[in-house]
Design an enzyme around this catalytic site. Structure first.
Site, short mmCIF file in Angstrom:
data_model
loop_
_atom_site.label_atom_id
_atom_site.label_comp_id
_atom_site.label_asym_id
_atom_site.label_seq_id
_atom_site.Cartn_x
_atom_site.Cartn_y
_atom_site.Cartn_z
N LYS A 193 0.86 -1.19 0.00
CA LYS A 193 0.00 0.00 0.00
C LYS A 193 0.89 1.24 0.00
O LYS A 193 1.79 1.37 0.85
CB LYS A 193 -0.86 -0.04 1.27
CG LYS A 193 -2.22 0.56 1.13
CD LYS A 193 -2.98 0.27 2.42
CE LYS A 193 -4.35 0.84 2.41
NZ LYS A 193 -4.96 0.77 3.74
C1 E4P Z 1 -8.35 1.25 4.04
O1 E4P Z 1 -7.53 0.85 3.29
C2 E4P Z 1 -8.27 2.55 4.74
O2 E4P Z 1 -7.06 2.69 5.39
C3 E4P Z 1 -9.43 2.66 5.68
O3 E4P Z 1 -10.60 2.19 5.05
C4 E4P Z 1 -9.62 4.02 6.28
O4 E4P Z 1 -10.81 4.06 7.01
P1 E4P Z 1 -11.14 5.20 8.07
O5 E4P Z 1 -11.41 6.46 7.33
O6 E4P Z 1 -12.36 4.70 8.80
O7 E4P Z 1 -9.94 5.33 8.97
#
Ligand code: E4P
Length: 218
Positions: free
Chosen positions: A83
């Site tokens: 990522k």
């Molecule tokens: C996923 O890859 C993201 O990091 C995540 O969905 C972020 O979610 P949040 O906005 O609830 O922290």
């Protein structure tokens, strides 16, 4: 539609994997911090439980270090998706890793322009954050719709739209209506998809009537 779970908690992941409905996992530095555990060990453990893509995020912000971190993470297991944030260096890292055969999830996407860049950089997944946009009174699901339409115009774009920052079951239904490829969902929201009070009420009535028959199937 594929379901990924948005957590680094191995117990929650095991429970959901047991349903047979889990296609992958996404983690981020905040979710890793919540576990209090060693990042590399947690990710390796998750990759043993779930055979689909497991996103593990780099911590650096410059190209050379991101690339080195990405290669180290990719070495943990074949199902790692590295990522990277949607920055210039992140997309440069994405291109090199993707060309080398590593899955890449480009995260922190908040606009259609950014999503176009990620597809051109060969991202496996683009992660637009719907909940965080909604929090700012901006239409998060509108962005998902825009990106899906744009990608559909270019058959050479192979990037999958991974709906992130999901906060409710309706985010999932709306994303599925649009045709987004994947939703990454907090465990509690995934579990809530099973529930309906009329299912509980109907089942209670069926079981009570069945008992009255005095019969047994086995
Ligand atoms: C996923 O890859 C993201 O990091 C995540 O969905 C972020 O979610 P949040 O906005 O609830 O922290």
């Amino acid at each position: 539609m594929k379901f990924f779970v948005d957590t680094a908690n191995i117990d929650e992941i095991r429970d959901l994997a047991d349903t047979g409905l889990l296609d992958g996992v996404t983690t981020n530095p905040s979710l890793i911090a919540k576990t209090g555990r060693n990042f590399l060990n947690v990710v390796a453990e998750i990759c043993e439980v779930v055979k689909g893509p497991v996103s593990a995020e780099v911590a650096a912000t410059d190209f050379e270090t991101m690339l080195a971190e990405g290669r180290k993470l990719a070495g943990i297991a074949d199902n790692i998706a590295v990522k990277v944030p949607l920055t210039r260096d992140g997309l440069k890292t994405c291109k090199v890793l993707s060309e080398g055969g590593t899955m890449v999830n480009v995260t922190l996407c908040f606009s259609a322009n950014q999503a176009i860049l990620a597809a051109k950089a060969g991202a496996t997944f683009i992660s637009p954050f719907v909940g965080r946009l909604d929090d700012l009174a901006t239409d998060g699901m509108g962005l998902i719709d825009d990106i899906c339409q744009i990608y559909a115009n270019y058959p050479n774009f192979t990037t999958e739209v991974l709906v992130a920052s999901v906060r409710s079951p309706m985010h999932i239904v709306d994303a599925a209506r649009i045709g987004a490829h994947v939703a990454t969902v907090p465990p509690a929201v995934l579990w809530s998809l099973f529930n309906h009070p009329l299912t509980d009420k109907g089942l209670a009535a069926f079981l009570s009537d069945w008992e009255k028959t005095g019969q047994s199937i086995l």
